[in-house]
Enzyme design. Structure first.
Site, PDB file in Angstrom:
ATOM      1  N   HIS A  58      31.262  53.444  22.631  1.00 15.07           N
ATOM      2  CA  HIS A  58      31.332  51.993  24.014  1.00 15.07           C
ATOM      3  C   HIS A  58      31.063  51.077  22.535  1.00 15.07           C
ATOM      4  O   HIS A  58      31.190  51.041  21.154  1.00 15.07           O
ATOM      5  CB  HIS A  58      30.465  52.119  25.156  1.00 15.07           C
ATOM      6  CG  HIS A  58      28.847  52.403  24.077  1.00 15.07           C
ATOM      7  ND1 HIS A  58      28.271  53.346  23.224  1.00 15.07           N
ATOM      8  CD2 HIS A  58      27.747  51.363  24.107  1.00 15.07           C
ATOM      9  CE1 HIS A  58      26.880  53.116  23.320  1.00 15.07           C
ATOM     10  NE2 HIS A  58      27.009  51.681  23.014  1.00 15.07           N
ATOM     11  N   ASP A 105      28.905  47.697  22.918  1.00 15.29           N
ATOM     12  CA  ASP A 105      27.811  47.123  23.622  1.00 15.29           C
ATOM     13  C   ASP A 105      28.332  45.221  23.963  1.00 15.29           C
ATOM     14  O   ASP A 105      29.326  45.269  23.372  1.00 15.29           O
ATOM     15  CB  ASP A 105      26.798  46.257  22.534  1.00 15.29           C
ATOM     16  CG  ASP A 105      26.335  47.521  21.825  1.00 15.29           C
ATOM     17  OD1 ASP A 105      26.412  48.589  22.661  1.00 15.29           O
ATOM     18  OD2 ASP A 105      25.429  47.971  20.570  1.00 15.29           O
ATOM     19  N   HIS A 119      30.805  52.483  19.084  1.00 13.58           N
ATOM     20  CA  HIS A 119      29.745  53.750  18.486  1.00 13.58           C
ATOM     21  C   HIS A 119      29.278  54.627  19.705  1.00 13.58           C
ATOM     22  O   HIS A 119      29.391  54.800  20.771  1.00 13.58           O
ATOM     23  CB  HIS A 119      28.435  52.533  18.218  1.00 13.58           C
ATOM     24  CG  HIS A 119      27.760  51.753  18.739  1.00 13.58           C
ATOM     25  ND1 HIS A 119      28.239  50.598  19.530  1.00 13.58           N
ATOM     26  CD2 HIS A 119      26.072  52.202  19.701  1.00 13.58           C
ATOM     27  CE1 HIS A 119      27.585  49.966  19.657  1.00 13.58           C
ATOM     28  NE2 HIS A 119      26.361  51.409  20.264  1.00 13.58           N
ATOM     29  N   ARG A 177      15.920  47.641  19.553  1.00 12.22           N
ATOM     30  CA  ARG A 177      17.070  46.630  19.229  1.00 12.22           C
ATOM     31  C   ARG A 177      17.287  45.744  19.687  1.00 12.22           C
ATOM     32  O   ARG A 177      16.429  44.985  20.673  1.00 12.22           O
ATOM     33  CB  ARG A 177      18.405  47.818  19.649  1.00 12.22           C
ATOM     34  CG  ARG A 177      19.704  47.459  20.171  1.00 12.22           C
ATOM     35  CD  ARG A 177      20.616  47.961  20.833  1.00 12.22           C
ATOM     36  NE  ARG A 177      21.592  46.861  22.269  1.00 12.22           N
ATOM     37  CZ  ARG A 177      22.178  47.542  22.551  1.00 12.22           C
ATOM     38  NH1 ARG A 177      22.753  48.427  22.593  1.00 12.22           N
ATOM     39  NH2 ARG A 177      22.939  46.517  23.201  1.00 12.22           N
TER      40      ARG A 177
HETATM   41  C1  SIN Z   1      22.947  52.146  21.325  1.00 14.36           C
HETATM   42  O1  SIN Z   1      23.231  50.620  21.373  1.00 14.36           O
HETATM   43  O2  SIN Z   1      24.549  51.754  22.250  1.00 14.36           O
HETATM   44  C2  SIN Z   1      22.768  53.300  21.543  1.00 14.36           C
HETATM   45  C3  SIN Z   1      22.574  53.487  19.817  1.00 14.36           C
HETATM   46  C4  SIN Z   1      21.817  54.469  19.381  1.00 14.36           C
HETATM   47  O3  SIN Z   1      20.205  54.589  20.188  1.00 14.36           O
HETATM   48  O4  SIN Z   1      22.140  54.997  18.630  1.00 14.36           O
END
Ligand code: SIN
Length: 302
Positions: free
Chosen positions: A98, A100, A246, A262
């Site tokens: 996906h 973000d 990602h 994050r």
């Molecule tokens: C994400 O922000 O999609 C998760 C990334 C992760 O936990 O590696």
């Protein structure tokens, strides 16, 4: 760090204020390499927020209030460390390919993740260059995609979710339409904008859309377009959602803790709701103050 993308940045301490020249060098490396890894950083929510400000307006995660850090709305917990005996809502976020916040009218620009604790094995994050994926398609396919729009649907986020949280997620984020190819506002290059969270294409039936979406997802996830990051504690990773997808790899022992924080910045790109009437109930600031959001947030902390 990878053939298609990824670079390691050393010699900078992100916990301290940065001069303009350093910020400029980081930004230009980011535009070139799409994913930057800063090892051995010593960050907390405040210093992570301060560094994030260099990349735009911080998202305060109104679209997913249940994943917020308890003290900082702008910080999301990506963690399976129990809070009051309960698994946080963001424990297994992002376990499909996906980009973000593509399920909102204003998807993320930058995302920054800081690793505080990691499992002994696994828990990597993989990144695919959607520039490279687009470039590798035939000119005929590129021309076909240039005119297409995808319906981005939050119900396609990865399956390991509490059903109540998923329902709240869907109420807050009705399906949104974005072009299947977007032009990066800084590089000017086209990038594929189709991933595991695209349900269908506008003006095409599901039966017609699904095989094309499947092809594009498989195409863009090929190893030649991918960098796989094996986390170390104190890594800060910065990526560009406008030209990448990602995946948080769910290949670790769930009894071991993976604890990350994050932040994201708001992109300057606007989509539109599949159902124009959705705007009334969607993730606008007005909706964010509604009782629905408050109720969704309280699910986590009751
Ligand atoms: C994400 O922000 O999609 C998760 C990334 C992760 O936990 O590696």
């Amino acid at each position: 760090m990878g053939y298609a993308l990824g670079a390691r940045v050393s010699g900078v301490d992100l916990s301290r204020p940065l001069d303009t020249d350093t910020v400029q060098q980081i930004k230009s490396a980011w535009t070139r390499h799409l994913v930057l890894v800063f090892p051995e950083q010593h960050l907390d929510p405040e210093t992570l927020i301060a560094f994030t400000r260099h990349f735009g307006e911080l998202d305060n995660y109104e679209t997913q209030p249940f994943n917020r850090h308890p003290e900082h709305d702008e910080v999301m917990l990506l963690s399976n460390r129990p809070v009051n005996g309960k698994l946080p809502a963001g424990a297994y976020n992002g376990q499909n390919w996906h980009t973000d916040l593509s399920y909102t009218p204003r998807p993320a620009k930058a995302t920054l993740v800081y690793c505080i604790q990691k499992p002994s094995v696994g828990g990597d994050t993989m990144f695919a260059s959607m520039y490279a994926a687009y470039e590798a398609l035939s000119p005929k396919m590129q021309a076909f995609l240039d005119d297409l729009e995808g319906v981005n649907d939050v119900s396609l986020i990865s399956a390991r979710r509490d059903p109540a949280i998923l329902e709240a997620f869907k109420r807050l984020n009705p399906p949104v339409i974005h072009p299947a190819v977007r032009i990066h506002p800084e590089s000017g290059k086209p990038a594929l904008y189709v991933n595991d969270r695209v349900r269908t294409f506008v003006g095409m039936s599901d039966a017609e859309s699904k095989p094309i979406i499947k092809f594009l997802c498989e195409h863009s996830q090929q190893p030649r377009f991918v960098y796989r990051h094996r986390w170390s504690v104190r890594d800060l990773v910065l990526w560009d959602n406008r030209c990448l997808t990602h995946l948080a790899v769910g290949d670790y022992d769930p009894s071991e803790i993976r604890h990350m924080i994050r932040t994201s910045t708001m992109g300057d790109y606007f989509g539109r709701f599949e159902n124009p009437r959705s705007a009334e109930t969607a993730n606008t600031s007005a909706a964010a103050t509604s009782t629905e959001v408050a109720q969704a947030a309280s699910m986590l902390h009751d």
